[in-house]
Write a protein that holds these residues in place. Sequence first.
Motif, PDB file in Angstrom:
ATOM      1  N   THR A  36       4.349 -25.686 -64.145  1.00 54.48           N
ATOM      2  CA  THR A  36       4.270 -25.945 -65.579  1.00 54.48           C
ATOM      3  C   THR A  36       5.556 -26.642 -66.023  1.00 54.48           C
ATOM      4  OG1 THR A  36       5.346 -23.900 -66.290  1.00 54.48           O
ATOM      5  CG2 THR A  36       2.980 -23.794 -65.803  1.00 54.48           C
ATOM      6  N   LEU A  42       2.362 -23.367 -60.146  1.00 56.04           N
ATOM      7  CA  LEU A  42       0.938 -23.253 -60.428  1.00 56.04           C
ATOM      8  C   LEU A  42       0.281 -22.205 -59.542  1.00 56.04           C
ATOM      9  CD1 LEU A  42      -0.162 -26.969 -60.983  1.00 56.04           C
ATOM     10  CD2 LEU A  42       0.654 -25.283 -62.645  1.00 56.04           C
ATOM     11  N   LEU A  45       0.542 -19.129 -61.492  1.00 51.81           N
ATOM     12  CA  LEU A  45       0.316 -19.272 -62.939  1.00 51.81           C
ATOM     13  C   LEU A  45      -0.620 -18.201 -63.486  1.00 51.81           C
ATOM     14  CD1 LEU A  45       0.761 -20.840 -65.537  1.00 51.81           C
ATOM     15  CD2 LEU A  45      -1.080 -22.401 -64.851  1.00 51.81           C
ATOM     16  N   MET A  68      -5.397 -24.480 -69.061  1.00 49.08           N
ATOM     17  CA  MET A  68      -4.269 -25.365 -68.787  1.00 49.08           C
ATOM     18  C   MET A  68      -4.724 -26.485 -67.855  1.00 49.08           C
ATOM     19  SD  MET A  68      -1.059 -22.726 -68.440  1.00 49.08           S
ATOM     20  CE  MET A  68      -1.119 -21.156 -69.324  1.00 49.08           C
ATOM     21  N   LYS A  70      -3.337 -29.910 -65.509  1.00 49.40           N
ATOM     22  CA  LYS A  70      -2.214 -30.601 -64.880  1.00 49.40           C
ATOM     23  C   LYS A  70      -2.770 -31.816 -64.146  1.00 49.40           C
ATOM     24  CE  LYS A  70       2.007 -30.932 -62.877  1.00 49.40           C
ATOM     25  NZ  LYS A  70       3.294 -31.121 -63.560  1.00 49.40           N
ATOM     26  N   ASP A 357       4.600 -35.060 -68.185  1.00 48.82           N
ATOM     27  CA  ASP A 357       4.240 -34.174 -67.077  1.00 48.82           C
ATOM     28  C   ASP A 357       2.734 -34.118 -66.854  1.00 48.82           C
ATOM     29  OD1 ASP A 357       5.538 -32.644 -65.119  1.00 48.82           O
ATOM     30  OD2 ASP A 357       5.028 -30.769 -66.128  1.00 48.82           O
ATOM     31  N   PHE A 359       0.564 -32.596 -68.579  1.00 45.64           N
ATOM     32  CA  PHE A 359       0.231 -31.164 -68.648  1.00 45.64           C
ATOM     33  C   PHE A 359      -0.269 -30.860 -70.061  1.00 45.64           C
ATOM     34  CE2 PHE A 359       1.002 -26.705 -69.451  1.00 45.64           C
ATOM     35  CZ  PHE A 359       0.654 -26.088 -68.255  1.00 45.64           C
ATOM     36  N   LEU A 361      -1.950 -27.511 -72.606  1.00 42.15           N
ATOM     37  CA  LEU A 361      -2.179 -26.074 -72.783  1.00 42.15           C
ATOM     38  C   LEU A 361      -3.045 -25.868 -74.022  1.00 42.15           C
ATOM     39  CD1 LEU A 361      -1.515 -22.985 -72.529  1.00 42.15           C
ATOM     40  CD2 LEU A 361       0.539 -23.461 -73.872  1.00 42.15           C
ATOM     41  N   ILE A 381       5.325 -21.384 -71.456  1.00 42.61           N
ATOM     42  CA  ILE A 381       4.722 -22.351 -70.544  1.00 42.61           C
ATOM     43  C   ILE A 381       5.381 -23.730 -70.636  1.00 42.61           C
ATOM     44  CG2 ILE A 381       2.608 -23.618 -70.001  1.00 42.61           C
ATOM     45  CD1 ILE A 381       2.593 -20.711 -69.064  1.00 42.61           C
ATOM     46  N   VAL A 382       5.621 -24.217 -71.873  1.00 42.44           N
ATOM     47  CA  VAL A 382       6.192 -25.572 -72.005  1.00 42.44           C
ATOM     48  C   VAL A 382       7.711 -25.545 -72.004  1.00 42.44           C
ATOM     49  CG1 VAL A 382       4.172 -26.389 -73.252  1.00 42.44           C
ATOM     50  CG2 VAL A 382       6.165 -25.613 -74.551  1.00 42.44           C
TER      51      VAL A 382
END
Length: 637
Positions: A36, A42, A45, A68, A70, A357, A359, A361, A381-382
């Motif tokens: 993350t 991960l 996670l 989430m 990725k 990234d 990514f 959420l 998470i971030v």
Amino acid sequence: MLRRGFTLVFSILLLLSGSITAFAAEIGSGGAGGATPSGIPLAGLEAFVDDYVKEYIGQQSVGASIVMVKNGQVVLSKGYGYADVEQQIPVSPDTVMEWGSISKLAVWTSVMQLEEQGEIDLNVDIRSYLPENFLTKLKYDDPITMLNLMNHNAGFEEYMFDMAYQSPEEVRSLEEGLQLAQPSQIYRPGEVVAYSNYGNSLAAYIVERISGQPYHEYVQQHIFDTLGMRDSIAHSVVEDRPELLEHKAKGYFFDGEGSFTLGSWNYMSMYPNGGNNGTAEDLAKFARAFMPAAGEQSPLFKKPETLGTMLTQSYASAEGMPGIAHGFWEYPGMHRTLGHGGNTIAFATNLQIVPEDRFALVIMTNQASESKIVHGLAKAIVGTREQADAVDLPDTSEVQGEFMAARRPGHGFMTLFPYLTLMKLEPQGVDQLQVSLAGMTGSYKQVQPYLYEKVSGDSALDAWPMLHAKVSNGKVEAISVYTTDYLPLPASKSMPVLLLSAALAVLVIVYFIIAPLVLLVKAILNKRRTRTRPAPRAFSRKLEAGLTLTGTGIVVNNLVLALRMLSNNERAYDEVYPQILVNYALTGLAVLFLAALLLSWMKNRFASTARVKWLAILPVAMMVVLVGQLVLWQFYS
């Protein structure tokens, strides 16, 4: 032999190359080797999230759906707690919840699609897209642009009625909703950030007019269908989609540790600003569309520069302060993070994307104002960006004081509300401020001159990770807290004035609640007196009693009004208007009693003892104070 050796070595190298390529691909696609933005592997996670939420689910939070993404792949999709506590139905991937204000991002996406086609200019006065004289409560002639709507600085007040309802029967068309709940403009466009639901729905109405489609149909065709979001609807009336209604979670209010009270679903005429419903996995598809892989095109736009423009900062109060990116709110994560939170009557949500990234959420909960998971988990998470050590920082005492939200009603009795929820800033050590608001507190550390970052405190304040004080000539002009500005108190409502007003309000409320009991006791005692001769000033006493009881009626009417608004502020104005009329009627009756009492005094020349005179004047004085308070706080409109 030599040839065999070369062949063997070559084969081994090919195998290693393939393994390395596969391993790199796994990392690139969000496999076990990824992490993350905050650095959580991960591979661990799910265990991390499980461990995080177990402290809250069932105790302080009802249920949550968490997804989430990725590098374009879902790396976690899981439900926690209950979608229906009474029936013990757990939250699952197909649980439908209310988006809340995340819905606004669909509006801004629609606007950018039309901007890409040349149908909308972000810098043109929006009145050119609206029917003539559609906006009737503007104070300034300055143009209002689409960028002003995106940046929440068009200058609109917060109109607090007819925003949301508790039954679908009350929902009108978008155009009717905009006309019914049209706010006044109280700031010059571009000067003050005051989060505006109305401004967002107004932008959706412009999309509706330009596209020739009802807004929700436009979104369904150009966003939801494009992204394969089959379990979502861009409207608050889920009853139109029975297959979604079957899976919609019930909403709740927190009622103490482990206890939750059933809330109502959210229905809106101005539905674009908060009426979307859908699954967390669908919302993750929406988020993924803003993070295409290198060399790929977002399915939402035809030109790559459109996405680039949308994710570019369009407003910030200061360098280093998170701002707005064409409707997205910036968040100071480990990498640049964009997103939006949402709240409805009984749901709370959060969406965060980290383009660098790739990514995303998504957190959706079926609990009003839930923050432990919605904001707390998102922060974990971030992550948060590291601030460089600053020097020559100003004294934190420069920005101490009380401040009022710019997002406020400008007219009517709800103008009192922001004064009951003032933000208080107090120095806390050398370089920190304590922020107090609505019973919540948090500590903010100064990281740059007049720029503060949250370091501890209530999780609900994680929605405001940073604050910035705009100071000029030693005076604070505004405190920016991410989604809105807080302004110094006006001279007419300074703290001494507010404290005096509060003291007078308590005084008259106590007086008019106790006075009827005193009158009852006096009436009982008077019965013991002789009935052969009328008591002196009998008529005047009846008038004084009538005036007192009228004051009691006014106090009770407004206390009931306040309790109704506190229990549920999502009301139609028609629901409270009768109580405004009662204020007028009772005040008119009080004026009649006052006039009659003055005539009685003049006729009898008020020939009484000093004690009797004071007892007679007291209800008059209390009524004058009461009416004065109602006028000051606009309880007649």
